[in-house]
Enzyme design. Sequence first.
Site, PDB file in Angstrom:
ATOM      1  N   ALA A  72       0.846  -1.188   0.000  1.00 11.12           N
ATOM      2  CA  ALA A  72       0.000   0.000   0.000  1.00 11.12           C
ATOM      3  C   ALA A  72       0.882   1.238   0.000  1.00 11.12           C
ATOM      4  O   ALA A  72       2.106   1.138  -0.030  1.00 11.12           O
ATOM      5  CB  ALA A  72      -0.900  -0.015   1.239  1.00 11.12           C
ATOM      6  N   ASN A  73       0.278   2.406   0.012  1.00 17.72           N
ATOM      7  CA  ASN A  73       1.040   3.638   0.206  1.00 17.72           C
ATOM      8  C   ASN A  73       0.208   4.630   1.018  1.00 17.72           C
ATOM      9  O   ASN A  73      -0.966   4.384   1.276  1.00 17.72           O
ATOM     10  CB  ASN A  73       1.513   4.225  -1.135  1.00 17.72           C
ATOM     11  CG  ASN A  73       0.368   4.723  -1.985  1.00 17.72           C
ATOM     12  OD1 ASN A  73      -0.340   5.649  -1.616  1.00 17.72           O
ATOM     13  ND2 ASN A  73       0.181   4.085  -3.141  1.00 17.72           N
ATOM     14  N   ARG A  74       0.857   5.702   1.440  1.00 21.58           N
ATOM     15  CA  ARG A  74       0.245   6.577   2.444  1.00 21.58           C
ATOM     16  C   ARG A  74      -0.777   7.564   1.899  1.00 21.58           C
ATOM     17  O   ARG A  74      -1.245   8.440   2.628  1.00 21.58           O
ATOM     18  CB  ARG A  74       1.334   7.336   3.209  1.00 21.58           C
ATOM     19  CG  ARG A  74       2.276   6.420   3.966  1.00 21.58           C
ATOM     20  CD  ARG A  74       3.225   7.135   4.903  1.00 21.58           C
ATOM     21  NE  ARG A  74       4.152   6.169   5.480  1.00 21.58           N
ATOM     22  CZ  ARG A  74       3.867   5.362   6.504  1.00 21.58           C
ATOM     23  NH1 ARG A  74       2.694   5.437   7.081  1.00 21.58           N
ATOM     24  NH2 ARG A  74       4.746   4.496   6.948  1.00 21.58           N
ATOM     25  N   SER A  75      -1.140   7.464   0.619  1.00 23.76           N
ATOM     26  CA  SER A  75      -2.139   8.400   0.080  1.00 23.76           C
ATOM     27  C   SER A  75      -3.484   8.210   0.778  1.00 23.76           C
ATOM     28  O   SER A  75      -3.964   7.092   0.941  1.00 23.76           O
ATOM     29  CB  SER A  75      -2.305   8.154  -1.413  1.00 23.76           C
ATOM     30  OG  SER A  75      -3.429   8.858  -1.891  1.00 23.76           O
ATOM     31  N   ALA A 111      -2.240   7.899  -6.079  1.00 24.76           N
ATOM     32  CA  ALA A 111      -0.862   7.440  -5.895  1.00 24.76           C
ATOM     33  C   ALA A 111      -0.824   5.984  -6.342  1.00 24.76           C
ATOM     34  O   ALA A 111      -0.918   5.061  -5.541  1.00 24.76           O
ATOM     35  CB  ALA A 111      -0.438   7.585  -4.436  1.00 24.76           C
TER      36      ALA A 111
END
Lengths: 232, 232
Positions: free
Chosen positions: B38-41, B104
Amino acid sequence: EILERIETLLCDGPLKGVKAVVTSGPTHEAIDPVRFIANRSSGKQGHAIAAALAALGAEVTLVSGPVTIPDPPGLRVIRVESALQMLGAVRGALPADVVVCAAAVADWSVANRATEKRKKKVGDPPPTIELTPNPDILMTVSKAEAPVRPRLVVGFAAETERLLEHAADKLARKGCDWIVANDVSEATGTFGGDSNTVHIIDGAGTESWPAMGKDEVARNLAERIAKALGKM
Amino acid sequence: EILERIETLLCDGPLKGVKAVVTSGPTHEAIDPVRFIANRSSGKQGHAIAAALAALGAEVTLVSGPVTIPDPPGLRVIRVESALQMLGAVRGALPADVVVCAAAVADWSVANRATEKRKKKVGDPPPTIELTPNPDILMTVSKAEAPVRPRLVVGFAAETERLLEHAADKLARKGCDWIVANDVSEATGTFGGDSNTVHIIDGAGTESWPAMGKDEVARNLAERIAKALGKM
């Protein structure tokens, strides 16, 4: 919330005076400043167990990974991201009478973690993510020396296949007292959902519970814990 | 919500009749049935842009990765998990007059994705995660042939270092019309936070906006889009 906390403090439940630590939710393991490895745990089951223990009068510390559900009232919540941080928070909350490890702790963290965002470069092969084993929180707590070793340590096994076999193996290997085994195959909807079908594996054998709400699993488990501690 | 939708339909804003597609949020790339990258968006900036375009009268399709913020009212929302699913949803929403790629999107998906949960085995070395490039949604849209190629394609660049250099490079490489560049270093609090400091890079040069709320960035960007399309 303050009123509920006072209520809990004044409450003469069967677990009054019992110190409990519950872990809940996923952990996030950083790949770089913006990317991370996560898992589908919502924290619903762990949070419900923490709330159910508090409802029976226990003094509960909930160590929670990143979740989007609200904190249960009337207990201490410590928020963490990674498995390493979770271990530190659990250690800091010991000694305790009972520890329930319901979090879906990442087995591995990223060995080649980058300090800047990894860039995709045209022509370069994609990077690989090298993993390294995380500390085992359940085993660390289960194998702690007296008097730090809690009287009761409960682990969870989330499996997608050969559930009971993996769970019995985990009980033996980790040195915990009970394993709560649940099937988290996509088809079951357990991860993120509101109901759960669990099996309790202990030294005496396997107890299979019918499908029920996660809150009900939590209440039944809290009662089973109270009985095991001779409080009910 | 129905009333707001009717209001939007009846609204004679400057972007009435303009079809917009906005992508927002992170993508999740599966490692196995329970783990993912995942990513922090948070989706806050992309959702705000979709809402701002709708407020000016545009007919908006919001293609959103997994986020925990609510859907903006008055627009069509398509939820996806992976970059591949996001590309499919964007393609399905074309043709459009303007496409804003604020999501993102993961650069890579997992090449050695497992169909069952990967097990940690005592004595075994930890697995490695092999990555494979994801389709490039921004480039696919930017380089589409007329009449599918939107009149205006806006990309985002989220960087932790050498922001303007990376953003200018991205503009040239992807073939989009504008890049909105923002610094997502941890210290800025941009990912997940409510404010943003952006730079708009286009063929004419760089326009730097002061720090402002993500809603205000969205309103300013929607107005800039309306002007570029000759609607304001």
